[in-house]
Design an enzyme around this catalytic site. Structure first.
Site, PDB file in Angstrom:
ATOM      1  N   ALA A 137       0.988  -1.283   0.140  1.00 53.64           N
ATOM      2  CA  ALA A 137      -0.178   0.101   0.075  1.00 53.64           C
ATOM      3  C   ALA A 137       1.040   1.125   0.019  1.00 53.64           C
ATOM      4  O   ALA A 137       2.153   1.151   0.141  1.00 53.64           O
ATOM      5  CB  ALA A 137      -0.983  -0.068   1.290  1.00 53.64           C
ATOM      6  N   LYS A 138       0.401   2.372  -0.147  1.00 49.06           N
ATOM      7  CA  LYS A 138       1.129   3.521   0.026  1.00 49.06           C
ATOM      8  C   LYS A 138      -0.027   4.757   0.322  1.00 49.06           C
ATOM      9  O   LYS A 138      -0.944   4.640  -0.099  1.00 49.06           O
ATOM     10  CB  LYS A 138       1.839   4.056  -1.357  1.00 49.06           C
ATOM     11  CG  LYS A 138       2.994   4.843  -1.130  1.00 49.06           C
ATOM     12  CD  LYS A 138       4.262   4.122  -0.443  1.00 49.06           C
ATOM     13  CE  LYS A 138       5.483   5.008  -0.408  1.00 49.06           C
ATOM     14  NZ  LYS A 138       6.504   4.185   0.005  1.00 49.06           N
ATOM     15  N   GLY A 139       0.474   5.795   0.822  1.00 50.02           N
ATOM     16  CA  GLY A 139      -0.119   6.917   1.194  1.00 50.02           C
ATOM     17  C   GLY A 139       0.633   8.196   0.852  1.00 50.02           C
ATOM     18  O   GLY A 139       1.774   8.147   0.764  1.00 50.02           O
TER      19      GLY A 139
END
Ligand code: NAD
Length: 460
Positions: free
Chosen positions: A115-117
């Site tokens: 994931a990444k934000g």
């Protein structure tokens, strides 16, 4: 998925499709269909969460800031990936970085998905109070999809321990009475973070190069002697000489990698150049890295950039233009700043024979091909900069068990994990001259994900 990552994933799938031993239960039309499904699954994220954080600035104005959490794939475990605060953050960039996390975790057998934000701000333009509000709002807006068994964020560019501490506190107030130490990693040690997390990426970056040129060559002398690969010839040549090392970027990753290189006992190194957003510093006999770290610590992370500052720091060396680091006459170039540093338009000027990607995607696909044709070894991001996520995994474990390991224990486990991946990949690389190290890593990661997706019945 950005074109470079997407293209290598597809290329890996094509190779695996053509290897009869891989998923041999799948035959004929069923096999073709399963590989088409894999292409679709790996090239798209599972979930895209985006919002506009509503913040009241100190001067009273209300702003709405674009924010993302993109969950690419959770086949191997809960989603995991950093949160970036940078003005260039956008959906495509975050999606691509999320995909890279899925592949990195698969390559290193870390039981997490990817994931990444991101939050589209330039953090230097906000006050501490405003940044605190942004962190709180980020957790509030994405509260439903985050958590120790769902999605565990970590720091990335523009965020660090302070932001993770603030976010963990917000998570704790939203979920009273629930375990919270495993909700974020990269926290301060006092607040449940892990010893050794801050240095983990830089140490891991250096470990990949030292293991390749020292431990691996000794352990695989027969393989290397019999190999006709141009990459094996480069590795053998580099292992026999004193190495001139240059490091681009002197932040969390670059300064630690430079210190490791300068103090290494296994290889004969001289760190002749380091750089940051303002300057390149060069000395042919080697720079005093501990003194530079000390200077940066007291000067907002920046290197001394003028002759007065060099004198004040007690550094022997001269200041060159920021980009010059890329073109110096060195053996090893560690890239630990930003993406897209070596491209088709400047690759001709690069002289290093070994390039280590501490940053994500600092060498473009075109430049990678040109350098590889010249026999230059590139240790790709997916392999080199995984130390952070490996120790993040250890932090998550420690938080869940509320049992904490010593610094030595963390370093020991990090070294075991990095070496284990290297010793799986490197024989393939030196035997198969047709594949770059990046392609070998992708093959391994995609193969792992494909096998798990098949075993979990997701290809029907
Ligand atoms: P950081 O913010 O601590 O340091 C970045 C460094 O790059 C600074 O010294 C800065 O001055 C320098 N820099 C900025 N622009 C530059 C330019 N144009 N030319 C030369 N130098 C420039 O960041 P970091 O945590 O060290 O991360 C560096 C890279 O490594 C990023 O791409 C990040 O995504 C990647 N990375 C970091 C980690 C981690 O654990 N920190 C893990 C994986 C990947």
């Amino acid at each position: 998925m950005a074109s470079q990552t997407g293209a290598i994933v597809q290329q890996s799938l094509n190779k695996l499709l053509g290897s009869p031993a891989f998923l041999h239960h799948l035959q004929g039309a069923e096999r073709t269909q399963a590989f088409t499904s894999l292409g679709a699954i790996l090239s798209t994220p599972n979930k895209i969460h985006k919002s506009f954080l509503r913040i009241t600035l100190d001067k009273g104005e209300v702003v709405r800031i674009p924010a993302f959490r993109i969950q690419h794939n959770d086949t191997l475990g809960p989603y995991k990936g950093g949160i970036r605060f940078h003005e260039s953050v956008n959906e495509e960039e975050v999606t691509n970085l999320a995909a890279l996390m899925t592949l990195k975790n698969a390559l290193h057998e870390v039981p997490f998905g990817g994931a990444k934000g991101g939050v589209a701000i330039s953090p230097r333009e906000f006050t501490d109070r405003e940044l605190y509000l942004i962190c709180k709002k980020y957790v509030q807006y994405f509260a439903d999809v985050l958590g120790p068994d769902k999605d565990i964020p970590a720091p990335d560019v523009g965020t660090g321990e302070r932001e993770m501490d603030w976010m963990t506190a917000e998570y704790k107030s939203i979920h009273p009475g629930q375990p919270y130490l495993g909700s974020f990693t990269g926290k301060s040690v006092t607040n449940g973070g892990s010893l050794g997390r801050r240095e983990a990426t830089g140490k891991g970056v250096y470990m990949t190069m030292s293991y390749l040129l020292s431990g691996f060559l000794k352990e695989h002398s027969t393989l290397m002697a019999g190999s006709s690969s141009r990459f094996a010839a480069t590795a053998v040549e580099l292992s026999s000489k004193e190495l001139r090392v240059a490091v681009q970027g002197f932040g969390n990753v670059g300064s630690v990698a430079a210190l490791q290189a300068a103090s290494c006992q296994e290889l004969r190194n001289k760190v002749v150049a380091v750089s940051d957003r303002n300057t390149t510093l060069y000395h042919p006999d080697g720079l005093d890295i501990p003194a530079l770290i000390e200077w940066a610590r007291h000067n907002r992370g920046d290197l001394p950039a003028s002759s007065e500052q060099l004198d004040a720091a007690g550094i022997q060396g001269k200041a060159l233009g920021r980009e010059e680091i890329l073109y110096l006459d060195v053996d090893v170039l560690i890239l630990a700043a930003l993406e897209d540093q070596i491209r088709e338009d400047n690759v001709k000027r690069v002289q290093a024979r070994l390039i280590v990607e501490g940053a994500n995607a600092p060498v473009t696909g075109e430049a990678d091909r040109i350098l590889s044709d010249r026999g230059v070894i590139i240790i790709p991001d997916i392999l080199a900069n995984a130390g952070g996520v490996i120790v993040s995994y250890l932090e998550w474990l420690q938080g869940r068990e509320t049992q904490f390991y010593s610094h030595e224990e963390i370093d020991r486990r990090l070294a075991i994990k990095m070496k284990s991946t290297m010793s799986t990949i490197l024989p393939l690389y030196f035997e198969e001259e047709s594949m770059t190290l990046r392609e070998c890593c992708y093959m391994q990661a995609v193969g792992k994900l494909a096998t798990m997706l098949y075993l979990q019945g997701k290809l029907y």
